[in-house]
Design a protein around this motif. Structure first.
Motif, PDB file in Angstrom:
ATOM      1  N   LEU A  93       0.825  -1.204   0.000  1.00 34.82           N
ATOM      2  CA  LEU A  93       0.000   0.000   0.000  1.00 34.82           C
ATOM      3  C   LEU A  93       0.864   1.260   0.000  1.00 34.82           C
ATOM      4  CD1 LEU A  93      -2.921  -0.905   2.446  1.00 34.82           C
ATOM      5  CD2 LEU A  93      -2.874  -1.030  -0.051  1.00 34.82           C
ATOM      6  N   LEU A  94       1.945   1.239   0.748  1.00 31.72           N
ATOM      7  CA  LEU A  94       2.845   2.394   0.766  1.00 31.72           C
ATOM      8  C   LEU A  94       3.480   2.605  -0.615  1.00 31.72           C
ATOM      9  CD1 LEU A  94       4.525   1.700   4.218  1.00 31.72           C
ATOM     10  CD2 LEU A  94       3.218   3.761   3.644  1.00 31.72           C
ATOM     11  N   ALA A  95       3.858   1.497  -1.264  1.00 34.78           N
ATOM     12  CA  ALA A  95       4.449   1.603  -2.601  1.00 34.78           C
ATOM     13  C   ALA A  95       3.443   2.181  -3.584  1.00 34.78           C
ATOM     14  CB  ALA A  95       4.933   0.233  -3.071  1.00 34.78           C
ATOM     15  N   GLN A  96       2.193   1.719  -3.492  1.00 33.96           N
ATOM     16  CA  GLN A  96       1.159   2.224  -4.388  1.00 33.96           C
ATOM     17  C   GLN A  96       0.906   3.709  -4.164  1.00 33.96           C
ATOM     18  OE1 GLN A  96      -2.041  -0.461  -3.468  1.00 33.96           O
ATOM     19  NE2 GLN A  96      -1.300  -2.061  -4.862  1.00 33.96           N
ATOM     20  N   ALA A  97       1.184   4.177  -2.960  1.00 32.70           N
ATOM     21  CA  ALA A  97       1.022   5.598  -2.648  1.00 32.70           C
ATOM     22  C   ALA A  97       2.264   6.407  -2.993  1.00 32.70           C
ATOM     23  CB  ALA A  97       0.691   5.766  -1.165  1.00 32.70           C
ATOM     24  N   GLY A  98       3.281   5.748  -3.573  1.00 32.06           N
ATOM     25  CA  GLY A  98       4.509   6.443  -3.946  1.00 32.06           C
ATOM     26  C   GLY A  98       5.492   6.639  -2.811  1.00 32.06           C
ATOM     27  N   ARG A  99       5.237   6.015  -1.660  1.00 36.12           N
ATOM     28  CA  ARG A  99       6.122   6.176  -0.494  1.00 36.12           C
ATOM     29  C   ARG A  99       7.102   4.995  -0.469  1.00 36.12           C
ATOM     30  NH1 ARG A  99       1.390   7.242   3.837  1.00 36.12           N
ATOM     31  NH2 ARG A  99       3.100   7.019   5.354  1.00 36.12           N
ATOM     32  N   MET A 100       8.018   4.980  -1.457  1.00 35.28           N
ATOM     33  CA  MET A 100       8.837   3.802  -1.699  1.00 35.28           C
ATOM     34  C   MET A 100       9.839   3.524  -0.587  1.00 35.28           C
ATOM     35  SD  MET A 100       7.675   2.307  -4.265  1.00 35.28           S
ATOM     36  CE  MET A 100       8.942   1.056  -4.133  1.00 35.28           C
ATOM     37  N   GLU A 101      10.404   4.545   0.000  1.00 42.26           N
ATOM     38  CA  GLU A 101      11.373   4.301   1.072  1.00 42.26           C
ATOM     39  C   GLU A 101      10.709   3.617   2.266  1.00 42.26           C
ATOM     40  OE1 GLU A 101      14.715   6.694   3.730  1.00 42.26           O
ATOM     41  OE2 GLU A 101      13.769   7.664   2.007  1.00 42.26           O
ATOM     42  N   GLU A 102       9.503   4.089   2.631  1.00 44.98           N
ATOM     43  CA  GLU A 102       8.768   3.447   3.723  1.00 44.98           C
ATOM     44  C   GLU A 102       8.359   2.029   3.350  1.00 44.98           C
ATOM     45  OE1 GLU A 102       5.776   6.209   5.690  1.00 44.98           O
ATOM     46  OE2 GLU A 102       6.331   7.354   3.898  1.00 44.98           O
ATOM     47  N   ALA A 103       7.995   1.857   2.073  1.00 45.72           N
ATOM     48  CA  ALA A 103       7.611   0.521   1.607  1.00 45.72           C
ATOM     49  C   ALA A 103       8.781  -0.450   1.745  1.00 45.72           C
ATOM     50  CB  ALA A 103       7.144   0.589   0.160  1.00 45.72           C
TER      51      ALA A 103
END
Length: 610
Positions: A93-103
């Motif tokens: 979900l984080l990756a889909q939101a563009g928050r790749m570092e958190e993902a």
């Protein structure tokens, strides 16, 4: 989150499982509201149950509320930090939101919690590929494939990581494994066409490009690759047809038209030119990278049409946009060249004269980019004893496997700490790279221009190697670099002053290597090569210890692909029209002439407005 235990009564458990199955059917049918109502009902029976909260989070995300879904999953993970499934879903979900570092952090936690969870390894590998951290991505993806090799994207991501690190054969191998998973996957055939094109296996590359087109006739990338492959093998008319087909497909117009403009001489009525001018009317709507592609293509077209002032302005804008995306600082590159020359002294060469791997005699064709390295290698490729390797990352990969050499170069360890075995191991790593790429002859060409920096170390590692340092008039050479859109691959070319400094360091390198390795290094003038191809070829072959072969003069019939910016030129007989090309631009090159200083004659300086 107050947790309630799961039902243990058989009947209750059966009822819950039946309800979960019904919820899954709702979700599969897109009835997320109904699924959410059913989940809320279960949560009333079992408030705070982690698995139900997890399912509700995913349902919210699927129904268009990803932020609420992430919040619930974060609560689950906070209470169950070793729940690898929840960690992976939260990361997704984080990756889909563009928050790749958190993902990536979530995927890494999932891998640590469950090393044998294939999806955790797969998602971490994919996230690292997106972050361009290919060295870390590869072992994750390899591990995921070992756990479950049935997922097509795993093989595609692994192939991408290998391709980006220069391990082209490994990339091809990964793609063939992907083909075993799904023989009709268009993406696999498209990527195989690209990788095999890089590997210079043009017949097989063409097969996969055409197979992708059979499976998906409107696959623009396949048509683009086919155009490149046909051009590289000399079939320019068919290449043009393929590229014009690509240009008519969604999202491919700029890439295909720009490629065709660079492949052949532009006429005012060329279809690629008229269509490119139409695209230029919408230039302000393009992102910087696409705009740079357009500007370089316009520069090439106006140059062909003789409008050199207009061409120069477009090249300048293309370089400005590329430099904005890929900043460049010349200082560390200059410092590295200075350090290399100081390290590889006559004393070092004498001290380690017995080091290195014998039995392999690569021919390094190097120098500044656009100095004639492609032409020289293409001629040598026609010799019966020579196997052409093209632009390989063999030397760089070999240095990465030598921590002591790196430490000495970076002055973290003294020069005296180097041992013969360091150079022998370097040679062995280099040979291993060649073998992985299917290059097993003693005489293999390596035409990566940047190897000119490493001549001394490579000479110690490979005592039978020979080095051809290509030289071209600095104004012609540097202008030819400046008008090429190298993107991230060569940011030095975006600024004329930086190019002049790079040329100055190359000149110092070439003089140093010729002085300390006179029997192993030969400077070759591009201008002399095009003026007298046979005479220069005879001298070069004699230097290399190869018998004369007239085939080297017929390099245009070579079946090898040419994947560099010189593709169009080397399919023509050796010619001299690129000599003194700089004079077309005259005073526009004044900043370059000022930076080059005493490399130019007074007449040349005056021609540049000085």
């Amino acid at each position: 989150m107050t947790r309630t235990a799961a039902p243990t009564d058989a009947a209750a458990l059966e009822a819950v499982n039946a309800e979960l199955a019904r919820i899954t059917r709702h979700q599969n049918a897109g009835r997320f509201a109904e699924a959410g109502t059913a989940l809320d009902a279960l949560l009333e029976q079992y408030p705070g149950h982690p698995r139900l909260i997890h399912l509700k989070a995913l349902n919210l995300a699927q129904s268009g509320n990803p932020d609420m879904g992430m919040a619930l999953l974060q609560d689950v993970v906070a209470h169950q930090p070793d729940d690898a499934v929840a960690l992976v879903d939260l990361g997704t979900l984080l990756a889909q939101a563009g928050r790749m570092e958190e993902a990536r952090e979530q995927f890494e936690a999932a891998v640590e919690a469950a090393p044998n969870y294939a999806l955790a390894q797969a998602n971490l590998g994919a996230a690292l590929v997106l972050a361009k951290d290919y060295a870390r991505a590869i072992p994750r993806l390899e591990r995921a494939i070992a756990l479950d090799g049935s997922v097509l994207d795993l093989h595609l991501n692994l192939a991408q990581a290998y391709l980006r690190t220069g391990n082209i054969q490994h990339s091809v191998d990964a793609l063939f494994r992907a083909l075993a998973v799904d023989p009709n996957a268009i993406a696999v055939h498209v990527n195989l066409a690209a990788a095999l094109y890089r590997r210079e296996r043009h017949e097989t590359a063409e097969h996969h490009a055409r197979r992708a087109i059979e499976l998906g006739p409107r696959t623009g990338e396949a048509w683009l690759h086919l155009g490149n492959i046909l051009a590289a093998s000399g079939r320019m008319d068919k290449a043009a047809d393929a590229l014009m087909t690509a240009a008519a497909l969604p999202g491919m117009a700029l890439s295909a038209l720009a490629r065709l403009v660079h492949l052949r001489k532009t006429r005012a009525d060329s279809p690629e030119w008229t269509n490119l001018l139409k695209l230029a009317e919408q230039a302000d709507s393009l992102a910087d990278e696409a705009r740079a592609t357009l500007e370089f293509a316009l520069g090439k077209g106006f140059d062909d049409l003789g409008e050199h002032g207009t061409a120069f302005a477009h090249y300048a804008e293309g370089n400005r946009l590329t430099r904005k995306a890929h900043p460049y600082d010349s200082r560390p590159h200059t410092e590295r060249a200075v350090r290399m020359r100081s390290l590889v002294s006559p004393a070092l060469l004498d001290r380690h004269k017995d080091a290195g791997l014998r039995g392999v005699a690569p021919i390094f064709v190097c120098g500044m980019p656009r100095s004639g390295t492609t032409l020289m290698e293409q001629m040598l490729s026609r010799h019966p004893e020579v196997q052409a390797g093209g632009e390989m990352l063999a030397a760089q990969r070999s240095f990465q496997s030598s921590p002591r050499l790196r430490a000495v170069l970076e002055e973290r360890e003294p020069d005296a700490s180097l041992q013969d075995d360091d150079f022998t191991s370097l040679g062995e790593e280099y040979q291993a790279f060649l073998h992985r790429e299917g290059l097993r002859r003693s005489r293999v060409t390596d035409k990566l221009p940047g190897n000119q920096l490493y001549v001394g170390l490579l000479a110690l590692a490979l005592p039978e190697a020979r080095f051809l340092l290509m030289r071209r008039h600095p104004l012609d050479c540097l202008l030819s670099n400046w008008v090429q859109n190298f993107g991230t691959n060569q940011p030095v070319s975006t600024d004329l002053a930086d190019l002049a400094e790079a040329y100055r360091q190359f000149d110092l390198n070439a003089k140093h290597w010729a002085a300390v390795l006179p029997d192993r290094v030969r400077e070759v003038s591009y201008e002399a090569l095009v003026a007298d191809p046979e005479g220069m070829a005879r001298e070069v072959l004699d230097f290399l210890g190869l018998d004369w072969s007239p085939d080297v003069l017929d390099h245009t019939t070579s079946s090898r692909q040419v994947n560099t910016a010189s593709v169009a030129q080397v399919r023509e007989p050796v010619y001299g029209t690129s000599v003194a090309r700089w004079r077309r631009y005259g005073a526009h090159l004044r900043p370059l002439a000022e930076a080059l200083g005493d490399f130019l004659s007074e007449e040349e300086r005056a021609a540049c407005g000085l």
